[in-house]
Design a protein around this motif. Structure first.
Motif, short mmCIF file in Angstrom:
data_model
loop_
_atom_site.label_atom_id
_atom_site.label_comp_id
_atom_site.label_asym_id
_atom_site.label_seq_id
_atom_site.Cartn_x
_atom_site.Cartn_y
_atom_site.Cartn_z
N GLU A 29 3.09 -4.53 -3.24
CA GLU A 29 3.60 -3.78 -2.09
C GLU A 29 2.50 -3.57 -1.05
OE1 GLU A 29 5.77 0.47 -1.05
OE2 GLU A 29 4.90 0.15 -3.03
N HIS A 30 1.31 -3.20 -1.53
CA HIS A 30 0.18 -3.02 -0.61
C HIS A 30 -0.20 -4.35 0.05
CE1 HIS A 30 -0.46 1.13 -1.63
NE2 HIS A 30 -0.54 0.85 -2.92
N ASP A 31 -0.18 -5.42 -0.74
CA ASP A 31 -0.51 -6.73 -0.18
C ASP A 31 0.51 -7.15 0.87
OD1 ASP A 31 -2.70 -6.84 -1.83
OD2 ASP A 31 -1.78 -8.19 -3.30
N LEU A 32 1.79 -6.90 0.60
CA LEU A 32 2.83 -7.26 1.57
C LEU A 32 2.71 -6.44 2.85
CD1 LEU A 32 5.98 -7.74 -0.69
CD2 LEU A 32 4.71 -9.49 0.54
N ASP A 33 2.36 -5.17 2.72
CA ASP A 33 2.16 -4.34 3.92
C ASP A 33 0.99 -4.89 4.74
OD1 ASP A 33 4.24 -2.70 3.24
OD2 ASP A 33 2.96 -1.15 2.32
N ARG A 34 -0.08 -5.27 4.05
CA ARG A 34 -1.24 -5.83 4.75
C ARG A 34 -0.87 -7.15 5.43
NH1 ARG A 34 -4.71 -9.44 3.05
NH2 ARG A 34 -4.04 -9.23 0.89
N ILE A 35 -0.11 -7.98 4.75
CA ILE A 35 0.32 -9.26 5.33
C ILE A 35 1.22 -9.02 6.54
CG2 ILE A 35 1.76 -11.29 4.90
CD1 ILE A 35 0.62 -11.30 2.04
N ALA A 36 2.13 -8.06 6.43
CA ALA A 36 3.02 -7.75 7.56
C ALA A 36 2.21 -7.28 8.76
CB ALA A 36 4.04 -6.70 7.15
N ASP A 37 1.21 -6.42 8.53
CA ASP A 37 0.36 -5.96 9.63
C ASP A 37 -0.41 -7.13 10.24
OD1 ASP A 37 1.23 -3.40 9.17
OD2 ASP A 37 -0.55 -2.80 8.00
N THR A 38 -0.90 -8.02 9.39
CA THR A 38 -1.63 -9.20 9.89
C THR A 38 -0.71 -10.10 10.71
OG1 THR A 38 -3.05 -9.12 7.93
CG2 THR A 38 -3.02 -11.18 9.17
N VAL A 39 0.52 -10.27 10.27
CA VAL A 39 1.48 -11.11 11.00
C VAL A 39 1.77 -10.50 12.37
CG1 VAL A 39 3.89 -11.88 11.03
CG2 VAL A 39 2.51 -12.20 8.99
N VAL A 40 1.96 -9.19 12.41
CA VAL A 40 2.22 -8.52 13.70
C VAL A 40 1.02 -8.70 14.63
CG1 VAL A 40 2.55 -6.26 14.78
CG2 VAL A 40 3.90 -6.89 12.78
N GLY A 41 -0.18 -8.49 14.09
CA GLY A 41 -1.39 -8.66 14.90
C GLY A 41 -1.54 -10.09 15.39
N THR A 42 -1.25 -11.04 14.52
CA THR A 42 -1.35 -12.45 14.90
C THR A 42 -0.35 -12.79 15.99
OG1 THR A 42 -2.05 -12.99 12.65
CG2 THR A 42 -1.23 -14.80 14.00
#
Length: 128
Positions: free
Chosen positions: A71-84
């Motif tokens: 769950e923490h990894d997915l949240d981090r990935i989602a934040d990275t995708v938004v930033g990208t």
């Protein structure tokens, strides 16, 4: 000696019997051993099931921790995708601005080269 005078159907002796016979005693001992063995088997099975339940609880705890980590990894990935995505939008704007600046720069270079070419032609015509 006491005489047994019960009419209990579970009591194996008759009303007038004083004590069980040797055959009845052997039968009781065999039944007792069988019941004892059966209870020991049940106790072993209960211990085995208890161990399996403990193992399942440990595995469930590991499973839960892995899910929370994911769950923490997915949240981090989602934040990275938004930033990208935001970075790509900004990059596209920068590229558009660079293309506009580059186009105006090319126009100035072309204008400069044409003026110089006409200047050379004029100077060549003026000085025979």
């Amino acid at each position: 000696m006491l005489l047994q005078t019960t009419t209990d159907p579970h009591f194996p002796f008759g009303e007038d019997e004083e004590s069980p016979t040797t055959e009845e005693m052997q039968m009781f001992e065999q039944e007792n051993e069988r019941m004892y063995s059966e209870l020991n088997t049940l106790a072993d099975e209960v211990r085995q099931i208890e161990g399996q339940v403990v193992e399942i609880a440990k595995l469930q705890e590991v499973f839960t921790s892995k899910i929370l980590q994911q769950e923490h990894d997915l949240d981090r990935i989602a934040d990275t995708v938004v930033g990208t995505t935001e970075n790509i939008k900004d990059a596209n704007e920068e590229i558009r601005e660079a293309m506009k600046k580059n186009a105006s720069f090319r126009v100035w270079i072309l204008f400069f080269l044409i003026v110089m070419a006409f200047s050379l032609l004029f100077l060549d015509w003026y000085n025979p």
